[in-house]
Motif scaffolding. Structure first.
Motif, mmCIF file in Angstrom:
data_model
loop_
_atom_site.group_PDB
_atom_site.id
_atom_site.type_symbol
_atom_site.label_atom_id
_atom_site.label_comp_id
_atom_site.label_asym_id
_atom_site.label_seq_id
_atom_site.Cartn_x
_atom_site.Cartn_y
_atom_site.Cartn_z
ATOM 1 N N UNK A 130 0.409 -1.302 0.460
ATOM 2 C CA UNK A 130 -0.113 0.080 0.039
ATOM 3 C C UNK A 130 0.591 1.195 0.410
ATOM 4 N N UNK A 150 -7.367 4.749 4.957
ATOM 5 C CA UNK A 150 -7.157 3.300 5.579
ATOM 6 C C UNK A 150 -7.217 2.688 6.647
ATOM 7 N N UNK A 151 -6.675 4.231 7.578
ATOM 8 C CA UNK A 151 -6.773 3.339 9.241
ATOM 9 C C UNK A 151 -6.239 4.800 9.272
ATOM 10 N N UNK A 197 -3.249 6.586 2.204
ATOM 11 C CA UNK A 197 -2.994 5.777 2.759
ATOM 12 C C UNK A 197 -4.127 5.705 4.170
ATOM 13 N N UNK A 203 0.524 -2.069 7.791
ATOM 14 C CA UNK A 203 0.477 -1.914 6.374
ATOM 15 C C UNK A 203 1.299 -0.843 5.619
ATOM 16 N N UNK A 204 -0.547 0.362 6.676
ATOM 17 C CA UNK A 204 -0.352 1.175 5.474
ATOM 18 C C UNK A 204 0.440 2.606 6.083
#
Lengths: 972, 346, 211
Positions: A112, A863-864, A860, A845-846
């Protein structure tokens, strides 16, 4: 440039409070999106989809797209895999990113983070101008003013307290040239108080591994995992931390039927793809590894011939391992015999197998014991020095390997030469400066007998040139500790965070106090970072905008020791400047630019990168950073497609036969054309072709036992047995002296393979098939370490009081990296009543590292969006917590963080709380968004888990303990 | 239209994809089974069963239902809309309209048997009429825009072209959405305006129903101010209206947290109720405006001829016969308010 | 004629979300719109598997069937595209799609949905190929440049494959062949039971042009 057309007037963002309208660069104004002045995810929904490509296309619509697109080759700046990137640039604007299918590491693949690096070209949330904090307000200032004010303050501190009171905190985000220059800069300033993230990520690996067989680095490579017949991952979650590595792991699992064994307290995404998953209690790596070895020894599965030829001290290991019976292993670690035996058997039956570890193994008070135990395991199975085997240590940042190699560390100069007199003399020679002048830069105070408040204590003379500096993990104590207890003239008074996220460090509450207490705090970074906001200072904070690695160029060392060349993708955005330019400006202000850049051309204020590469090529003999000239590296960069996907060897083409990126050691001078060493210690190849033996680093014998290899030597070696490291004398004894040229002879006289600047000793040794550093056994017993044989010790904040007596921690130490360091005095107290849960941490991972960069990337950040704690359903129910609710996580040193609960069934076991460590910008329940300079707050903020993490440092490297502490949870 | 064939294709496609995915976990499972190392159900098999059943997973993408990999409801909804709603509603509407055309042709306009008396009786107050026509306008707009969205693809695209119809549909969608805001108001007003007279009087109303209102022959059955058929219409409008409002609101604000399942269900409720109401609406229009002499003026002028009242609403006539005559027609009529309505045919 | 397909190899997908950000990168879709997402089933438990999902470009696309304004069309490669100038944002495609592919910009007008947005297989829209207008509305048209969707091209483990359905299934079939020979490497059924036997697969040296 015509691109101003698309500028949205609403977007005339003003970065620093009180500053006038942006002195903007027209070319870039279009990059800003409208209405972004205030943060908050709520506002984000309204982002207009202003697009770079559109902007560009609109203004360039008349011209056909073709022709103008330039493709630039770069390397991802996130993790150490070193994925290749094709950046498409039109008129200086980064308009496209294409997969680099021909790149030997990633074959076009990205995670990502890598798939979103183009967002760097937007840079909305970057720190845009030099900014200082004045009366509690951010104020935009000029570069000149910033450098002058900072320099004046530093010189004043130097005058009052000595050079050691300024701390130079470098970065694994610098390229090799900048990292080297940074270390050199600190040396010329006159201090060893310089360090970087490697201290808190893999320092225990470097120390443990280097002291086992010579070099502290990944022995094989990501690609070489294709050859593995089994894969063991302990304390690592590459599926999130190094996702592209999984493409190599899957190659082995799918094509070799290689079983994948994952040992971790948490059922990670890597574990989801494993054949065997073994859950252990955090901090019990040694018991589990010895538990596996117990079965291996019990069944005679060890490689006896390999051990005889190439390993020292295995009998002492046997004695320790014998104590780790299956019952004891299960009692301490929780891993049942069946699983442990099965993993051991699998590894024994599938050789060569590779052994992968990450932070889960390193970030402990006994991190160095863990890493050495892993090495011993591989030595026992004979998995070293073979393709498909090895210890594949996945490093973290893109250039943490390079920055480590180039000595941005408080205990060594570039190339692991150390800080003893010989090392300084070697480097003074390379730098072409007078050793005495250099020594004069350092503090010379003599202050006997008053350390640690002891009367009549040791008479000790401070020699700050040869004493290890304070490590980054302990800078807090360098500020807060009583100055009589610090082994330097005065405490730390100024901190320079040159590419470092403070939220990646433990003891956040004390760190805030330390920041408040400093005279000056300087942040040099593309982003303001948490350093800008976590303290309550109102003055004396400077934020200097650094360019990213896409805005400069140079070499970067991937985890597998390959050096890759990056080209500049775009010009530095806003007013940011490349790190090496800022170093030049600072050096000029501080008055040593003449010496620092003696053999480095400076264009305007920018030192020439290639000259810096050539300079470290001239001095880095120990680890073979000498053959990688800029020209060779650029040649590799332009010929990605010629390198083999598995062997990394160029098949034809201009770099024919060379390993990609000339993985160090790349011996001798560039002219010698050494191909680099893809697999370390591989005796099946001649040294000239990348073969190697174990390094003779620890002498030739110990207590009458031979430390040199027996009947083992690299292919084509003229010496058919072990031999010590090469010196001029040794060449003479061997009768090879005359193989040197006259010039080489002159330079090599009295030198050894590490200090001969001509490279002649290395050349001649290799000519005779010998490894310049000798041919010895790997040692499983490191007699210079606190625990010569790796043993288990309970963490300081252990949840298992019943084990403390049998596996106690170390005694407190009075001077360890200049500071008193506590062990048993902390472990003595039982906190388990109030804090019953184990607290551990890991990656997402992000995001990467402290996350300032990735949380500022909307692709990114979306996503979090929330910092969370993964909590087992049993603990959640006991604490009355439901999934998604806000909770407090509180730790024994009094810190508390407010996070979202993520309740899991089996992700973590009952009794364990797992926290991701990339968040920052909230502090003990308080949102600090308002404190960021306007427009530079990351999209996503959250509590830093390290605010809650506690005291605890590795006994060799002062690595911080972030993988095992205690906590309690409750509803917020 | 070949819906069934298309449907088979999409199902086959999805099955094919699933089959491909299934191969992976199945192969080693089979192998393990053969080797005798099995004994535990392969989670892979279980996994894909869960996926097919729409068991939600976890995802980093925010939003409703983002965790669902494959939602089966969409297929059912598609079938509902394309194979049931569109064709059957068309059949229903055509059928109702057709029946009335037939009825009109056979029976013609139903006259006031006794002829006009010339004496007027006040039937609806001004506010009654305002409320009626307010509802009528709102309803007509909603119905027409709704029908355009329902059938336009087949009926209007050939005429207007895709761009032209898109503009029309966009207009209709906005009009439907905006007018829809007034609909709940209209429903509430209607509810209170006619509630008293719309309460059922069982004996009378059942008789009325049993005699089919006298439309199929025979004498008009007795009725109060409004007859049982009108009461049924009233309750249809009120109850159906509430359902339309509720389901409409769910569809109105898609940014709330409705699941797609809820949206689909709301759509089904909305359209089914609408079809029913529209069909009933045709009956109402026919009887109120076309098929019956003297009916429409009750809602335009507010007054009806005494003979009409005596024949149609005898019980009510008995109640109000003594009351004074209202103003002459048109004086305060709603027609003056600008609503174009056909004048009663003399 | 090629028939474009996506296939996600759930045994390789590690939920790294590269496909999601690659999509953002290629198409500059704004915050709140995600043409692609990764879904993990049984997160954090044995049997956990992830799969990347976006518009699957169905042969008989439900979205196209239910669209009241008929704004969808199929390219010669079987890619399902739509015309945002015709779309009225009714959301029917969103109700019908089994995969949740259609996206709508949040916070558009009161009660409105804005134009639907979805994965185009990096195939743009009806505007001239790679025109600024096309990019603004639909993002990249990589297909017209002879490239495949960026999400699949950048997949970290090559789990997500895009391209001609025949080639995609061939690649996948080959992978399964490798795995089928591996008693140990795949399947928790084995992992839960007794240690599986190591079998000589005989396939180690078999080269595959694609992996």
């Amino acid at each position: 440039m015509k691109l101003t057309k698309v500028q949205n007037p609403a977007a005339a963002a003003v970065t620093s409070r009180g500053a006038g309208p942006a002195n903007t660069i027209d070319r870039r104004t279009f990059l800003r999106r409208a209405g972004m002045s205030a943060g908050g995810a709520a506002a984000l929904g309204m982002l207009p989809a202003t697009m770079m490509r559109k902007a560009h296309a609109t203004t360039e619509a008349a011209a056909p797209e073709g022709g103008k697109t330039e493709t630039v080759r770069s390397i991802c700046t996130h993790c150490s895999v070193g994925c290749g990137i094709y950046a498409e640039v039109q008129n200086g604007v980064w308009t496209g990113q294409e997969p680099a299918f021909d790149h030997p590491f990633n074959r076009g693949a990205h995670c990502a983070k890598g798939a979103s690096v183009r967002e760097h070209g937007h840079g909305e949330r970057r720190l845009k101008y030099p900014t200082k904090l004045e009366n509690g307000k951010w104020k935009r200032i000029s570069w000149e003013q910033a450098v002058n004010e900072i320099g004046d303050k530093m010189l004043a501190i130097r005058e009052q307290s000595g050079p050691d009171s300024v701390y130079w905190l470098g970065s694994a985000k610098h390229n090799n040239e900048q990292a080297y220059l940074f270390r050199k800069f600190a040396a010329f300033w006159g201090t060893n108080n310089v360090d970087h993230q490697a201290r808190i990520c893999h320092s225990t690996t470097v120390a443990g591994v280097a002291n086992t067989w010579g070099y502290g680095a990944m022995t094989n490579s990501y690609n070489d995992i294709h050859n593995s017949k089994a894969i063991l991952v302990i304390g690592g979650n590459p599926a999130e931390a190094h996702p592209v590595a999984l493409q190599h792991l899957f190659r082995a699992t799918e094509r070799n039927n290689a079983p994948l064994i994952v040992i971790d307290p948490r059922f990670t995404r890597t574990a989801a793809h494993a054949n065997q998953y073994m859950r252990i209690r955090p901090g019990t790596d040694v018991p589990v590894v010895w538990g596996m070895l117990w079965h291996i020894f019990e069944n005679g599965w060890e490689d006896k011939e390999f051990i005889r030829q190439r390993v020292y001290g295995m009998d002492e290991i046997r004695k320790e391992v014998a104590k780790w019976t299956p019952d004891e292993v299960e009692r301490v670690s929780g891993a049942p015999e069946e699983q442990v035996k099965r993993a051991a058997k699998t590894m024994a039956e599938h050789r060569p197998g590779t052994f992968i570890w990450c932070m889960g193994g390193t970030q402990h008070t006994i991190g160095n014991n863990n890493t050495r135990a892993y090495c011993v395991f591989q030595l026992a199975l004979g998995n070293m020095g073979v393709a498909g085997g090895g210890t594949n240590i996945f490093r973290g940042h893109d250039n943490v390997q390079g920055a480590t190699d180039l000595g941005v560390l408080s205990h060594t100069l570039p190339g692991y030469y150390g800080v003893a007199e010989g090392a300084w003399k070697h480097w003074a020679k390379v730098w072409d400066v007078d050793y005495d002048w250099l020594a004069g830069r350092f503090d010379k105070e003599e202050r006997p007998g008053e350390y640690f408040g002891e009367e009549g204590g040791d008479e000790k003379i401070i020699n700050s040139m040869h004493a290890k500096g304070i490590p980054v993990s302990r800078w807090i104590d360098g500020v807060l500790e009583d100055k009589n207890n610090i082994e330097q003239r005065d405490r730390l008074r100024a901190m320079v965070f040159w590419g470092h996220a403070p939220n990646s460090q433990t003891r956040g509450v004390e760190m805030k106090d330390a920041m408040d207490k400093l005279d000056m705090l300087v942040v040099v970074d593309p982003y303001p970072t948490v350093s800008a906001v976590m303290h309550d200072r109102t003055d004396g904070v400077y934020l200097l905008p650094a360019a990213t690695q896409f805005e400069t160029y140079g070499s970067v060392t991937a985890s597998n020791r390959s050096l890759q060349w990056r080209d500049r993708v775009i010009e530095p955005l806003f007013e940011s400047r490349p790190d090496h330019t800022i170093m030049y400006m600072m050096a000029k202000k501080l008055g040593f630019e003449e010496e620092l850049f003696k053999h480095i051309e400076v264009n305007g204020e920018e030192p020439m990168i290639e000259d810096i590469t050539r300079e470290f090529n001239r001095g880095m003999w120990t680890i073979g950073y000498t053959g990688q000239s800029p020209e060779r590296l650029k040649l590799h960069q332009q010929n990605w497609h010629t390198f083999d996907y598995t062997t990394l060897e160029a098949r034809g083409g201009p770099a024919n036969g060379e390993a990609y990126g000339l993985p160090w050691p790349c011996w001798g001078t560039p002219e010698m054309k050494h191909p680099g060493t893809h697999v370390l210690y591989d005796t099946s190849k001649p040294v000239a072709k990348g073969g190697l033996t174990f390094r003779a680093r620890f002498g030739v014998e110990r207590d009458g036992v031979n430390l040199l290899a027996e009947d083992s030597y690299s292919k084509g070696s003229a010496i058919k047995d072990g031999y010590p490291e090469f010196t001029a004398d040794m060449l003479k004894k061997l009768g090879w002296w005359d193989d040197l040229t006259a010039d080489e002879k002159q330079q090599a006289e009295g030198k050894n393979w590490k200090t001969d600047l001509s490279g002649g000793i290395q050349r001649v040794a290799i000519k005779h098939g010998c490894a310049p550093f000798g041919n010895a056994k790997a040692r499983t017993v490191v007699w210079t370490f606190p625990d010569p044989v790796p043993i288990h010790r309970e963490p300081l904040y252990t949840s298992r009081r019943d084990l403390v007596e049998k596996y106690p921690t170390y005694a407190d130490r009075k001077d360890f990296y200049r500071l008193p360091t506590r062990y048993e005095s902390i472990q003595a107290k039982d906190y388990t009543g109030e804090y019953p849960l184990i607290m551990t941490s890991g990656r997402l991972v992000e995001y990467e590292g402290g996350g300032d960069e990735t949380r500022s990337n909307p692709w990114l950040a979306e996503l979090q969006q929330h910092m969370f704690a993964e909590v087992n359903i049993v603990d959640a129910n006991n604490a009355g917590i439901k999934d998604g609710e806000k909770i407090w996580v509180e730790s024994p040193e009094g810190a508390r963080i407010e996070v979202q609960a993520k309740v899991t069934d089996q992700g973590v076991a009952a009794g364990v709380v797992w926290l991701p460590f990339h968040f920052g910008g909230h502090f003990q329940g308080k949102d600090l968004r308002d404190k960021y300079p306007k427009g530079s707050d990351p999209y996503v903020l959250g509590e830093a888990c390290n605010t809650a993490f506690t005291y605890g440092y590795d006994s060799v490297t002062a690595m911080q303990e972030t993988k095992c502490s205690l906590c309690r949870i409750g509803p917020a | 239209m070949h819906f069934p064939t298309r449907y088979r294709v999409v199902i086959s496609l999805m099955l094919l994809l699933l089959a491909l995915i299934l191969l992976v976990p199945l192969a080693p499972y089979a192998l393990a089974y053969v080797q005798g190392a099995g004994g535990v159900a392969n989670p892979g098999t279980e996994l894909w069963r869960e996926v097919r059943q729409g068991v939600p997973g976890q995802t980093q993408v925010q939003g409703t239902d983002t965790g669902t990999l494959i939602g089966a409801g969409g297929e059912q909804w598609r079938r509902f809309r394309m194979e049931q709603l569109v064709p059957y509603s068309a059949v229903i509407f055509a059928g109702v309209v057709g029946l009335f055309v037939l009825y009109f042709l056979i029976r013609g306009r139903i006259r006031i048997t006794a002829g006009r008396s010339g004496r007027l009786i006040q039937r609806y107050t001004l506010s009654d009429r305002w409320i009626h026509w307010f509802m009528a306008v709102v309803f007509l707009i909603l119905m027409l825009t709704g029908l355009v969205l329902l059938y336009g693809r087949w009926i209007l695209i050939p005429w207007l072209g895709p761009e032209g119809f898109s503009a029309t549909a966009q207009f209709c969608k906005s009009a439907h959405n905006l007018t829809g805001l007034l609909f709940p108001v209209a429903v509430v007003l209607v509810l209170f305006a006619y509630l008293r007279e719309a309460l059922f009087n069982f004996k009378v109303d059942i008789t009325w129903f049993l005699r089919a209102g006298g439309y199929l022959g025979g004498k008009h059955p007795s009725s109060g101010k409004i007859n049982a058929g009108q009461k049924a219409w009233y309750w249809t409008v009120v109850v159906g209206g509430v359902l339309l409002c509720v389901s409409g609101l769910a569809l109105y604000f898609p940014d709330f947290v409705q699941s797609r399942e809820l949206l689909r269900n709301a759509y089904q409720v909305h359209t089914l109720v609408a079809v029913f109401i529209i069909a009933f609406f045709f009956v109402h229009i026919y009887l109120g405006a076309i098929g019956m002499e003297g009916s429409l003026e009750a809602m335009t002028s507010g007054s009806v001829d005494a003979n009409w009242a005596k024949e149609q609403h005898d019980l009510w006539y008995e109640e109000v016969r003594g009351q004074p005559e209202p103003d002459p027609p048109g004086a305060g009529g709603i027609a003056a308010g600008g609503v174009a309505s056909p004048r009663p045919d003399d | 004629m090629a028939r474009m397909k996506f296939l996600c190899d759930a045994e390789r997908c590690i939920e790294c979300n590269a496909c999601v950000t690659a999509c953002k990168n290629a198409n500059e879709v704004p915050w709140g719109i995600n043409r692609r997402r990764v879904v993990t089933i049984n997160d954090g438990s044995p049997g956990e598997r992830s799969m990347s999902v976006a518009c699957m470009h169905c042969s008989d696309a439900p979205c196209a069937a239910v669209c009241p304004v008929d704004c969808f069309y199929f390219t010669d490669d079987g890619v399902v595209l739509h015309d945002k100038d015709i779309c009225i944002g009714c959301g029917y495609c969103f109700y019908a799609c089994p995969f949740g592919a259609p996206q709508f910009p949040a916070n558009v007008a009161f009660g409105g949905r804005g134009k639907m947005d979805k994965c185009t297989f990096c195939g743009g829209g009806p505007e001239p190929d790679n025109s600024p207008e096309e990019f603004r509305k639909y993002g990249s048209n990589r297909l017209a440049q002879g490239k495949l969707p960026l999400c699949a091209e950048m997949c970290s483990t090559k789990a997500l494959i895009a391209g001609d359905g025949d080639v995609v299934s061939e690649i996948f079939r080959e992978r399964v062949t490798y795995r089928a020979a591996s008693g140990l490497a795949w399947g928790w059924g084995v992992a839960y039971g007794k240690p599986g036997q190591r079998r000589a697969s005989g396939l180690e040296n078999k080269a595959s042009s694609q992996d």
